[in-house]
Design a protein around this motif. Structure first.
Motif, PDB file in Angstrom:
ATOM      1  N   ARG A  24     -54.585  11.760 -37.169  1.00 41.66           N
ATOM      2  CA  ARG A  24     -53.769  10.905 -38.028  1.00 41.66           C
ATOM      3  C   ARG A  24     -53.283  11.643 -39.268  1.00 41.66           C
ATOM      4  NH1 ARG A  24     -58.229   7.444 -37.385  1.00 41.66           N
ATOM      5  NH2 ARG A  24     -58.636   7.671 -39.623  1.00 41.66           N
ATOM      6  N   SER A  25     -54.093  12.578 -39.756  1.00 40.84           N
ATOM      7  CA  SER A  25     -53.749  13.306 -40.979  1.00 40.84           C
ATOM      8  C   SER A  25     -53.834  14.805 -40.728  1.00 40.84           C
ATOM      9  CB  SER A  25     -54.676  12.903 -42.120  1.00 40.84           C
ATOM     10  OG  SER A  25     -54.676  11.514 -42.323  1.00 40.84           O
ATOM     11  N   PHE A  26     -52.949  15.289 -39.872  1.00 40.45           N
ATOM     12  CA  PHE A  26     -52.996  16.698 -39.513  1.00 40.45           C
ATOM     13  C   PHE A  26     -52.739  17.612 -40.717  1.00 40.45           C
ATOM     14  CE2 PHE A  26     -50.522  20.473 -38.240  1.00 40.45           C
ATOM     15  CZ  PHE A  26     -51.534  21.172 -37.571  1.00 40.45           C
ATOM     16  N   PRO A  27     -51.750  17.334 -41.576  1.00 36.70           N
ATOM     17  CA  PRO A  27     -51.562  18.218 -42.746  1.00 36.70           C
ATOM     18  C   PRO A  27     -52.792  18.286 -43.636  1.00 36.70           C
ATOM     19  CG  PRO A  27     -49.634  16.843 -42.417  1.00 36.70           C
ATOM     20  CD  PRO A  27     -50.694  16.305 -41.515  1.00 36.70           C
ATOM     21  N   LEU A  28     -53.486  17.147 -43.815  1.00 39.85           N
ATOM     22  CA  LEU A  28     -54.689  17.143 -44.638  1.00 39.85           C
ATOM     23  C   LEU A  28     -55.781  17.992 -43.991  1.00 39.85           C
ATOM     24  CD1 LEU A  28     -56.344  16.110 -47.023  1.00 39.85           C
ATOM     25  CD2 LEU A  28     -56.925  14.087 -45.646  1.00 39.85           C
ATOM     26  N   ALA A  29     -55.943  17.868 -42.667  1.00 39.40           N
ATOM     27  CA  ALA A  29     -56.954  18.661 -41.972  1.00 39.40           C
ATOM     28  C   ALA A  29     -56.630  20.149 -42.058  1.00 39.40           C
ATOM     29  CB  ALA A  29     -57.037  18.224 -40.513  1.00 39.40           C
ATOM     30  N   LEU A  30     -55.363  20.465 -41.950  1.00 42.30           N
ATOM     31  CA  LEU A  30     -54.958  21.870 -42.053  1.00 42.30           C
ATOM     32  C   LEU A  30     -55.212  22.401 -43.460  1.00 42.30           C
ATOM     33  CD1 LEU A  30     -53.697  23.831 -40.006  1.00 42.30           C
ATOM     34  CD2 LEU A  30     -51.481  23.369 -41.051  1.00 42.30           C
ATOM     35  N   LEU A  31     -55.013  21.539 -44.449  1.00 44.00           N
ATOM     36  CA  LEU A  31     -55.272  21.942 -45.833  1.00 44.00           C
ATOM     37  C   LEU A  31     -56.763  22.176 -46.062  1.00 44.00           C
ATOM     38  CD1 LEU A  31     -53.600  22.307 -48.479  1.00 44.00           C
ATOM     39  CD2 LEU A  31     -54.303  19.981 -49.087  1.00 44.00           C
ATOM     40  N   LEU A  32     -57.607  21.403 -45.390  1.00 36.77           N
ATOM     41  CA  LEU A  32     -59.049  21.515 -45.576  1.00 36.77           C
ATOM     42  C   LEU A  32     -59.618  22.803 -44.991  1.00 36.77           C
ATOM     43  CD1 LEU A  32     -60.283  17.860 -44.895  1.00 36.77           C
ATOM     44  CD2 LEU A  32     -60.165  19.064 -47.084  1.00 36.77           C
ATOM     45  N   VAL A  33     -58.942  23.380 -44.018  1.00 35.63           N
ATOM     46  CA  VAL A  33     -59.469  24.608 -43.416  1.00 35.63           C
ATOM     47  C   VAL A  33     -58.897  25.862 -44.076  1.00 35.63           C
ATOM     48  CG1 VAL A  33     -59.902  23.530 -41.183  1.00 35.63           C
ATOM     49  CG2 VAL A  33     -57.697  24.599 -41.607  1.00 35.63           C
ATOM     50  N   TRP A  34     -57.925  25.710 -44.962  1.00 38.87           N
ATOM     51  CA  TRP A  34     -57.347  26.878 -45.629  1.00 38.87           C
ATOM     52  C   TRP A  34     -57.610  26.913 -47.133  1.00 38.87           C
ATOM     53  CZ3 TRP A  34     -55.399  31.125 -43.339  1.00 38.87           C
ATOM     54  CH2 TRP A  34     -55.049  31.038 -41.985  1.00 38.87           C
ATOM     55  N   MET A  35     -57.625  25.741 -47.793  1.00 41.31           N
ATOM     56  CA  MET A  35     -57.779  25.742 -49.245  1.00 41.31           C
ATOM     57  C   MET A  35     -59.202  26.029 -49.716  1.00 41.31           C
ATOM     58  SD  MET A  35     -54.987  25.626 -50.763  1.00 41.31           S
ATOM     59  CE  MET A  35     -55.672  25.355 -52.397  1.00 41.31           C
ATOM     60  N   PRO A  36     -60.246  25.409 -49.174  1.00 35.02           N
ATOM     61  CA  PRO A  36     -61.608  25.741 -49.641  1.00 35.02           C
ATOM     62  C   PRO A  36     -61.959  27.214 -49.517  1.00 35.02           C
ATOM     63  CG  PRO A  36     -61.636  23.693 -48.399  1.00 35.02           C
ATOM     64  CD  PRO A  36     -60.264  24.267 -48.238  1.00 35.02           C
ATOM     65  N   PRO A  37     -61.617  27.893 -48.407  1.00 36.72           N
ATOM     66  CA  PRO A  37     -61.891  29.336 -48.369  1.00 36.72           C
ATOM     67  C   PRO A  37     -61.170  30.106 -49.469  1.00 36.72           C
ATOM     68  CG  PRO A  37     -61.492  28.536 -46.158  1.00 36.72           C
ATOM     69  CD  PRO A  37     -61.149  27.413 -47.087  1.00 36.72           C
ATOM     70  N   LEU A  75     -63.678  28.737 -40.739  1.00 37.80           N
ATOM     71  CA  LEU A  75     -63.513  27.290 -40.885  1.00 37.80           C
ATOM     72  C   LEU A  75     -62.548  26.734 -39.838  1.00 37.80           C
ATOM     73  CD1 LEU A  75     -64.877  25.341 -42.750  1.00 37.80           C
ATOM     74  CD2 LEU A  75     -62.897  25.387 -44.238  1.00 37.80           C
ATOM     75  N   ASN A  76     -61.504  27.487 -39.503  1.00 42.46           N
ATOM     76  CA  ASN A  76     -60.616  27.076 -38.411  1.00 42.46           C
ATOM     77  C   ASN A  76     -61.369  27.014 -37.087  1.00 42.46           C
ATOM     78  OD1 ASN A  76     -57.453  26.865 -38.838  1.00 42.46           O
ATOM     79  ND2 ASN A  76     -58.221  28.316 -40.353  1.00 42.46           N
ATOM     80  N   LEU A  77     -62.270  27.953 -36.880  1.00 40.42           N
ATOM     81  CA  LEU A  77     -63.060  27.965 -35.651  1.00 40.42           C
ATOM     82  C   LEU A  77     -63.965  26.744 -35.568  1.00 40.42           C
ATOM     83  CD1 LEU A  77     -63.483  29.798 -33.173  1.00 40.42           C
ATOM     84  CD2 LEU A  77     -65.352  30.886 -34.396  1.00 40.42           C
ATOM     85  N   VAL A  78     -64.571  26.357 -36.684  1.00 38.62           N
ATOM     86  CA  VAL A  78     -65.400  25.153 -36.713  1.00 38.62           C
ATOM     87  C   VAL A  78     -64.556  23.923 -36.414  1.00 38.62           C
ATOM     88  CG1 VAL A  78     -66.810  23.682 -38.200  1.00 38.62           C
ATOM     89  CG2 VAL A  78     -67.085  26.153 -38.284  1.00 38.62           C
ATOM     90  N   MET A  79     -63.361  23.849 -36.996  1.00 38.58           N
ATOM     91  CA  MET A  79     -62.497  22.696 -36.790  1.00 38.58           C
ATOM     92  C   MET A  79     -62.082  22.562 -35.328  1.00 38.58           C
ATOM     93  SD  MET A  79     -61.046  20.124 -38.332  1.00 38.58           S
ATOM     94  CE  MET A  79     -60.882  20.478 -40.078  1.00 38.58           C
ATOM     95  N   VAL A  80     -61.736  23.664 -34.683  1.00 43.23           N
ATOM     96  CA  VAL A  80     -61.342  23.627 -33.270  1.00 43.23           C
ATOM     97  C   VAL A  80     -62.513  23.188 -32.398  1.00 43.23           C
ATOM     98  CG1 VAL A  80     -60.682  25.078 -31.316  1.00 43.23           C
ATOM     99  CG2 VAL A  80     -59.482  25.309 -33.490  1.00 43.23           C
ATOM    100  N   HIS A  81     -63.701  23.720 -32.662  1.00 42.76           N
ATOM    101  CA  HIS A  81     -64.869  23.300 -31.885  1.00 42.76           C
ATOM    102  C   HIS A  81     -65.189  21.819 -32.117  1.00 42.76           C
ATOM    103  CE1 HIS A  81     -65.649  27.576 -31.116  1.00 42.76           C
ATOM    104  NE2 HIS A  81     -66.516  27.184 -30.220  1.00 42.76           N
ATOM    105  N   TYR A  82     -65.038  21.360 -33.344  1.00 40.67           N
ATOM    106  CA  TYR A  82     -65.325  19.958 -33.644  1.00 40.67           C
ATOM    107  C   TYR A  82     -64.334  19.048 -32.931  1.00 40.67           C
ATOM    108  CZ  TYR A  82     -65.635  15.578 -36.243  1.00 40.67           C
ATOM    109  OH  TYR A  82     -65.753  14.254 -36.581  1.00 40.67           O
ATOM    110  N   GLU A  83     -63.073  19.413 -32.932  1.00 43.07           N
ATOM    111  CA  GLU A  83     -62.050  18.595 -32.274  1.00 43.07           C
ATOM    112  C   GLU A  83     -62.318  18.493 -30.772  1.00 43.07           C
ATOM    113  OE1 GLU A  83     -58.349  17.681 -30.216  1.00 43.07           O
ATOM    114  OE2 GLU A  83     -59.340  19.632 -30.215  1.00 43.07           O
ATOM    115  N   ARG A  84     -62.700  19.591 -30.154  1.00 40.29           N
ATOM    116  CA  ARG A  84     -62.989  19.577 -28.713  1.00 40.29           C
ATOM    117  C   ARG A  84     -64.319  18.892 -28.424  1.00 40.29           C
ATOM    118  NH1 ARG A  84     -60.573  25.321 -26.394  1.00 40.29           N
ATOM    119  NH2 ARG A  84     -58.506  25.073 -27.337  1.00 40.29           N
TER     120      ARG A  84
END
Length: 374
Positions: free
Chosen positions: A153-166, A127-136
Motif C-alpha cells: 500500500r505504501s511502496f514509496p514509504l517502504a523504499l524510503l525505509l530501506v535507504w534512509m536509515p542506512p 536492509l533491502n535484503l531483509v525487506m525482500v525476505h520479509y515480503e516473500r
C-alpha cells in the motif's frame, strides 16, 4: 561495503601508509619497505576485480530482465529491483573496501567520504535484503494477508525505509561521532631518520586517513551487533520458517495422495519429496557458500579488534574480500533461480547469435558465388 569491511579491514596494516612507508606496529612488515602496501594492493585487486565484474554483469542481466518484462512490473519485483541496485553499487565499491585498511593521506572531508559512502551502500544492501525476505516470507506464511501488506500500500514509504536509515547511520561520523580530533596514532609516514620518506609522503604533513580516525569502537560494536548480525539472523530465521511451512504443506499433500492411492506412495509424491530435498540442499549450500564466509570474517575481525593482536594483514585481506564478496552473491542466486528474470537476456543472446550466424552464412555464400563466377 560491509560495516566491518572498512572498519575492521586489517587493523595491523592500518598502521601502514598508502605509500609503502611503515609506521608503528605494522605486522610482519619492516619499516622502509616501499613495496609492502603495493603488494597488498595487488592482492586486493587480484581478488576483488573478478568478483566485482561478475557481480556487476550478473546484476545488469537480471535488472534488464525485470525492466523488459511487463508482467514483472509489480511491487514485489520493485523491491527486488531495489535490492539489485544496492547489490550493484556494493559490487562497484567492492575493490575499495579492503583498501580502507591502508592509511592514506587524505583531507578530513575526503576521508569521511571514502569511509561513509561504502558503509552506507552495504547497510542499504543488507536492509533491502531483509525487506525482500520479509515480503516473500509473508507471502508464504500469511497468504490471506499478503495483498493487504503495508509495503504494497505504501511502496514509496517502504523504499524510503530501506535507504534512509542506512544513510543516516553511516553519516554519524560526519556529524561528530569520530576520532579525528584525537591523537594521530597511525601516522601515515614514518618519522624514523634511518629511512627516507616514501615518494608519496609529502614533507608537509597531510592528515592521515584511517578507519580508526573515522569510526569509534562504540560505532563499530553498535553496527555489528545492533544492525548487521540481527539482520542476518532475521533472514536466517525467516528462511527456516519458510522451509518448515513448506514441509508441513508437503506432508498434507502427500497425505491426500495416499488417501487416494489407498496407502501407496505415488510417483507424484516421490517427485514432490525429491523437489523439497533439492530445495533444502540448495538453501543449505547457499548459506554455507554465501553467509558462512562473511560470518567467519565478521567474528574474526571483532576478535581482532578486541584482543589487539597483530595478525597477518594478508589473511585479513583475503577474509575481507571473500567474506563481503560471497554475501553480495545472495541476490544473484535469488535472481538466477527465477527464469522470468533471465529469459529476456537469454532471448537477446540467442537473437544476436542467430544474426551472427546468418551473417557468416551470407558471407560464405557470397564468397562461394564469387569463386564460381571466376
Amino acid at each position: 561495503m560491509d560495516p566491518t569491511g572498512p572498519i575492521f579491514t586489517q587493523r595491523g596494516s592500518a598502521h601502514v601508509d598508502g605509500s609503502g612507508a611503515c609506521a608503528l606496529g605494522s605486522p610482519r612488515m619492516e619499516c622502509g619497505e616501499p613495496g609492502a602496501v603495493l603488494s597488498q594492493e595487488k592482492l586486493i585487486y587480484a581478488i576483488t576485480i573478478p568478483l566485482s565484474v561478475s557481480i556487476i554483469l550478473t546484476n545488469l542481466v537480471i535488472i534488464f530482465g525485470i525492466v523488459c518484462t511487463r508482467q514483472l512490473h509489480n511491487t514485489p519485483n520493485y523491491f527486488f529491483l531495489s535490492l539489485l541496485v544496492a547489490d550493484l553499487c556494493t559490487g562497484v565499491a567492492l575493490p575499495f573496501i579492503s583498501l580502507m585498511g591502508l592509511n592514506r593521506q587524505l583531507s578530513f572531508g575526503s576521508c569521511l567520504v571514502a569511509h561513509i559512502l561504502p558503509n552506507f551502500l552495504f547497510l542499504a544492501f543488507l536492509l533491502n535484503l531483509v525487506m525482500v525476505h520479509y515480503e516473500r516470507y509473508v507471502c508464504i506464511a500469511q497468504p490471506l494477508h499478503y495483498s493487504n501488506l503495508w509495503m504494497h500500500r505504501s511502496f514509496p514509504l517502504a523504499l524510503l525505509l530501506v535507504w534512509m536509515p542506512p544513510l543516516l547511520y553511516a553519516s554519524l561520523p560526519a556529524f561528530g561521532w569520530n576520532n579525528w580530533s584525537g591523537p594521530d596514532r597511525n601516522s601515515c609516514c614514518a618519522r624514523d631518520p634511518k629511512f627516507p620518506l616514501s615518494s608519496n609522503c609529502s614533507a608537509n604533513v597531510t592528515p592521515c586517513c584511517s578507519y580508526r580516525r573515522v569510526f569509534t569502537n562504540a560505532f563499530i560494536y553498535l553496527e555489528v551487533y545492533g544492525l548487521v548480525l540481527p539482520a542476518i539472523l532475521t533472514i536466517g530465521a525467516m528462511t527456516c520458517r519458510v522451509l518448515w511451512i513448506t514441509r508441513g504443506q508437503l506432508k498434507d499433500i502427500c497425505r491426500l495422495h495416499r488417501s487416494v492411492e489407498r496407502g501407496q506412495a505415488s510417483d507424484q509424491e516421490q517427485r514432490l519429496n525429491m523437489r523439497y530435498t533439492r530445495c533444502l540442499v540448495a538453501v543449505s549450500l547457499t548459506f554455507l557458500a554465501c553467509w558462512l564466509p562473511y560470518l567467519i570474517y565478521m567474528h574474526v575481525c571483532m576478535a581482532y579488534l578486541i584482543s589487539d593482536t597483530k595478525w597477518n594483514s594478508n589473511t585479513l585481506i583475503v577474509l575481507s574480500c571473500m567474506g563481503i564478496g560471497s554475501m553480495t552473491v545472495v541476490p544473484l542466486v535469488l535472481g538466477l533461480a527465477n527464469r522470468q528474470y533471465t529469459r529476456p537476456a537469454y532471448k537477446l543472446q540467442r537473437k544476436l547469435r542467430d544474426r551472427w550466424r546468418q551473417k557468416i552464412q551470407t558471407a560464405g555464400r557470397e564468397d562461394a558465388n564469387d569463386n564460381a563466377t571466376e
